[in-house]
Design a protein around this motif. Structure first.
Motif, PDB file in Angstrom:
ATOM      1  N   ASP A  27       0.812  -1.218   0.000  1.00  0.00           N
ATOM      2  CA  ASP A  27       0.000   0.000   0.000  1.00  0.00           C
ATOM      3  C   ASP A  27       0.845   1.267   0.000  1.00  0.00           C
ATOM      4  N   ASP A  28       2.042   1.207   0.624  1.00  0.00           N
ATOM      5  CA  ASP A  28       2.863   2.414   0.738  1.00  0.00           C
ATOM      6  C   ASP A  28       3.853   2.578  -0.414  1.00  0.00           C
ATOM      7  N   VAL A  29       3.692   1.778  -1.472  1.00  0.00           N
ATOM      8  CA  VAL A  29       4.520   1.922  -2.673  1.00  0.00           C
ATOM      9  C   VAL A  29       3.631   2.410  -3.816  1.00  0.00           C
ATOM     10  N   GLU A  30       4.002   3.541  -4.395  1.00  0.00           N
ATOM     11  CA  GLU A  30       3.241   4.068  -5.524  1.00  0.00           C
ATOM     12  C   GLU A  30       3.659   3.317  -6.790  1.00  0.00           C
ATOM     13  N   SER A  31       2.743   2.536  -7.337  1.00  0.00           N
ATOM     14  CA  SER A  31       3.069   1.715  -8.505  1.00  0.00           C
ATOM     15  C   SER A  31       2.018   1.888  -9.596  1.00  0.00           C
ATOM     16  N   ARG A  32       2.487   1.712 -10.822  1.00  0.00           N
ATOM     17  CA  ARG A  32       1.607   1.818 -11.991  1.00  0.00           C
ATOM     18  C   ARG A  32       1.972   0.727 -12.993  1.00  0.00           C
ATOM     19  N   SER A  66       0.575  -1.644 -23.631  1.00  0.00           N
ATOM     20  CA  SER A  66       0.274  -1.035 -24.935  1.00  0.00           C
ATOM     21  C   SER A  66      -0.454  -2.039 -25.825  1.00  0.00           C
ATOM     22  N   GLN A  67      -0.890  -1.536 -26.971  1.00  0.00           N
ATOM     23  CA  GLN A  67      -1.575  -2.354 -27.997  1.00  0.00           C
ATOM     24  C   GLN A  67      -2.814  -3.055 -27.446  1.00  0.00           C
ATOM     25  N   PRO A  68      -3.848  -2.336 -27.036  1.00  0.00           N
ATOM     26  CA  PRO A  68      -3.931  -0.874 -26.926  1.00  0.00           C
ATOM     27  C   PRO A  68      -3.346  -0.389 -25.592  1.00  0.00           C
ATOM     28  N   TRP A  69      -3.195   0.942 -25.496  1.00  0.00           N
ATOM     29  CA  TRP A  69      -2.656   1.519 -24.279  1.00  0.00           C
ATOM     30  C   TRP A  69      -3.655   1.359 -23.137  1.00  0.00           C
ATOM     31  N   ARG A  70      -3.133   0.829 -22.008  1.00  0.00           N
ATOM     32  CA  ARG A  70      -3.950   0.666 -20.801  1.00  0.00           C
ATOM     33  C   ARG A  70      -3.121   1.097 -19.591  1.00  0.00           C
ATOM     34  N   PHE A  71      -3.804   1.548 -18.565  1.00  0.00           N
ATOM     35  CA  PHE A  71      -3.116   2.139 -17.419  1.00  0.00           C
ATOM     36  C   PHE A  71      -3.833   1.743 -16.135  1.00  0.00           C
ATOM     37  N   GLN A  72      -3.069   1.244 -15.140  1.00  0.00           N
ATOM     38  CA  GLN A  72      -3.647   0.860 -13.853  1.00  0.00           C
ATOM     39  C   GLN A  72      -2.754   1.373 -12.718  1.00  0.00           C
ATOM     40  N   HIS A  73      -3.398   1.763 -11.605  1.00  0.00           N
ATOM     41  CA  HIS A  73      -2.673   2.120 -10.387  1.00  0.00           C
ATOM     42  C   HIS A  73      -2.626   0.913  -9.466  1.00  0.00           C
ATOM     43  N   SER A  94       5.179  -9.558 -23.527  1.00  0.00           N
ATOM     44  CA  SER A  94       5.732  -8.319 -24.085  1.00  0.00           C
ATOM     45  C   SER A  94       4.772  -7.154 -23.919  1.00  0.00           C
ATOM     46  N   ASP A  95       5.283  -5.964 -24.217  1.00  0.00           N
ATOM     47  CA  ASP A  95       4.490  -4.734 -24.277  1.00  0.00           C
ATOM     48  C   ASP A  95       3.859  -4.336 -22.939  1.00  0.00           C
ATOM     49  N   TRP A  96       4.618  -4.460 -21.865  1.00  0.00           N
ATOM     50  CA  TRP A  96       4.147  -4.002 -20.567  1.00  0.00           C
ATOM     51  C   TRP A  96       5.299  -3.342 -19.805  1.00  0.00           C
ATOM     52  N   THR A  97       4.926  -2.454 -18.889  1.00  0.00           N
ATOM     53  CA  THR A  97       5.894  -1.762 -18.034  1.00  0.00           C
ATOM     54  C   THR A  97       5.306  -1.595 -16.647  1.00  0.00           C
ATOM     55  N   LEU A  98       6.087  -1.908 -15.640  1.00  0.00           N
ATOM     56  CA  LEU A  98       5.706  -1.680 -14.246  1.00  0.00           C
ATOM     57  C   LEU A  98       6.593  -0.572 -13.698  1.00  0.00           C
ATOM     58  N   LEU A  99       5.963   0.482 -13.179  1.00  0.00           N
ATOM     59  CA  LEU A  99       6.691   1.631 -12.633  1.00  0.00           C
ATOM     60  C   LEU A  99       6.499   1.685 -11.121  1.00  0.00           C
ATOM     61  N   LEU A 100       7.601   1.870 -10.396  1.00  0.00           N
ATOM     62  CA  LEU A 100       7.537   1.974  -8.938  1.00  0.00           C
ATOM     63  C   LEU A 100       8.271   3.231  -8.503  1.00  0.00           C
ATOM     64  N   GLN A 101       7.548   4.144  -7.855  1.00  0.00           N
ATOM     65  CA  GLN A 101       8.107   5.434  -7.417  1.00  0.00           C
ATOM     66  C   GLN A 101       8.740   5.319  -6.030  1.00  0.00           C
ATOM     67  N   GLY A 102       9.619   6.275  -5.720  1.00  0.00           N
ATOM     68  CA  GLY A 102      10.171   6.401  -4.379  1.00  0.00           C
ATOM     69  C   GLY A 102      10.895   5.174  -3.890  1.00  0.00           C
ATOM     70  N   MET A 103      11.629   4.502  -4.770  1.00  0.00           N
ATOM     71  CA  MET A 103      12.265   3.246  -4.383  1.00  0.00           C
ATOM     72  C   MET A 103      13.411   3.445  -3.396  1.00  0.00           C
ATOM     73  N   GLU A 104      13.929   4.664  -3.294  1.00  0.00           N
ATOM     74  CA  GLU A 104      14.996   4.927  -2.317  1.00  0.00           C
ATOM     75  C   GLU A 104      14.502   4.745  -0.886  1.00  0.00           C
ATOM     76  N   THR A 105      13.202   4.798  -0.687  1.00  0.00           N
ATOM     77  CA  THR A 105      12.652   4.611   0.662  1.00  0.00           C
ATOM     78  C   THR A 105      12.361   3.151   0.961  1.00  0.00           C
ATOM     79  N   HIS A 106      12.520   2.276  -0.030  1.00  0.00           N
ATOM     80  CA  HIS A 106      12.159   0.873   0.152  1.00  0.00           C
ATOM     81  C   HIS A 106      13.309  -0.100  -0.066  1.00  0.00           C
TER      82      HIS A 106
END
Length: 415
Positions: A82-87, A91-98, A112-124
């Motif tokens: 819960d305390d990690v901001e992730s997205r 693509s094909q088609p473009w989709r976005f989830q939090h 293929s064609d996916w990306t996982l983004l994790l913010q603030g990793m210096e705190t984890h």
């Protein structure tokens, strides 16, 4: 056999307390941070091959190839917190989830064609914190966080631009970067992501592990993963608007008036004459308000800056602090402080304004003894404190910050 057994995780070192900003750095292709800031910062892109030499050295020495210190499995697990901001972007088609995400939601490395983004990793993760420590030649107030992007082949977030500076460090696999200094930054209104409507590539490179690309604000760029498990670590910076800074600074300045008891005095106007323009704000009121502003120095920047510093020291919304399960009493705290390093929690932000220190949105040096103020200044500058000369911490902001979980002791003893 899994590639995990054929490779070795890279272990980034913590930067020294005093960064050698006048010496050449491999991180910037042999130039020093002073020259980087003068010639490149907010001016033009910089591609650095072998910015982290350990990757190429491992290859030259015939050692197992280095990979990211944080595995795909670890990142997927972190994305479920819960305390990690992730997205998650597909693509094909473009989709976005939090996030947070259940493990089964994140695609496997075979897809293929996916990306996982994790913010603030210096705190984890300490490896991310160590990487970030090398960028402290740039003021802490400007630093935002370290984001990790992991992707399957073809993964990316589409051609876009950022309103802030970014260092893109390749940690695992290869990524193709295409950039453009185009003026047309209009976005495609039909997509759920901020993707440029017309992207015209002007330069392109393939980054290998250990390479880095710096981009100033508003440089259009598009990164596409060429290998499964491609990891890019992005060091991003805060770029608040003047409106945001002024609003937050003024709000805190207004709050500070609570500490001015002389303002409780009521407005009086014994010299008010009869008027034929009752609808107008009285000149006497304007005159007396002007006098109060002059006395409080509200028209000067020095009165405004503490509010800005407090705002910029606020932790991220997702930040969560755990108080110690068995907190040390003041005497035990002092003994530990003489033997171990006291550090900010990974979620804590500390900034200084002269000798004033702000931690997690509060001016922690206010109404403190000279020794406590000095301790906070050391913490702010060095990000750790070890001292044997303190004699009293009870009711101090330093001890209170420890009780709140803002400051924590290292596990290992330091002598």
């Amino acid at each position: 056999m899994s590639s995990f057994y054929l490779s070795k995780p890279y272990q980034p070192p913590l930067a020294p307390k005093n960064l050698p900003i006048s010496e050449p750095w491999a991180l910037f292709g042999g130039i020093n941070p002073k020259r980087f800031m003068k010639d490149y910062w907010q001016k033009k892109p910089l591609l650095v091959r072998g910015a982290i030499p350990a990757f190429s050295l491992a290859s030259q020495n015939g050692d197992p190839p280095l990979v990211s210190p944080i595995s795909y499995e670890e990142l997927v697990e972190l994305s479920g917190y819960d305390d990690v901001e992730s997205r998650l972007i597909q693509s094909q088609p473009w989709r976005f989830q939090h996030g947070p995400f259940q493990k089964k939601v994140v695609p496997s490395l075979k897809k293929s064609d996916w990306t996982l983004l994790l913010q603030g990793m210096e705190t984890h993760h300490p490896a991310a914190a160590n990487i970030l420590s090398w960028f402290r030649f740039i003021p802490d107030a400007r630093l935002d966080d370290l984001m990790i992007s992991i992707a399957g082949i073809g993964g990316g977030v589409g051609p876009h631009f950022d309103s802030y500076d970014v260092f893109l460090i390749q940690m695992s696999g290869r990524r193709q970067w295409r950039i453009s200094q185009q003026k047309d930054l209009n976005l495609n209104p039909k997509l759920p992501l901020k993707i440029l409507q017309n992207f015209n590539c002007e330069q392109e490179w393939i980054l290998e592990p250990g390479d880095m690309l710096y981009l100033p604000p508003h440089i259009a760029h598009d990164g596409i993963a060429l290998d499964a498990g491609c990891q890019t670590w992005s060091v991003g910076f805060r770029s608040p608007s003047f409106k945001e800074l002024l609003q937050e600074g003024l709000w805190r300045l207004a709050e500070s008036l609570e500490d001015a008891p002389e303002l409780e005095e009521k407005f009086t106007d014994p010299k008010q004459a009869a008027t034929e323009n009752a609808e107008q704000l009285p000149k006497e009121l304007i005159k007396q308000l002007s006098s109060q502003i002059q006395k409080l120095k509200l028209h000067q920047i020095d009165a405004f800056l503490p509010g800005v510093a407090a705002y910029l020291s606020e932790p991220k919304q997702q930040a969560f602090f755990d108080s110690p399960i068995k907190p040390l009493n003041p005497n035990a705290f002092l003994k530990n402080l003489a033997q171990r390093q006291l550090r900010p929690s990974p979620q804590t932000r500390i900034l200084s304004l002269g000798k004033k220190v702000f931690c997690n949105g509060e001016e922690v040096s206010k109404n403190q003894t000279a020794m406590i103020i000095a301790a906070w200044n050391t913490l702010s500058a060095n990000k750790y404190l070890q001292i044997s000369s303190l004699r009293k911490v009870q009711e101090s902001s330093l001890y209170e910050a420890y009780l709140a979980g803002w400051l924590i002791f290292d596990i290992q003893t330091k002598r």
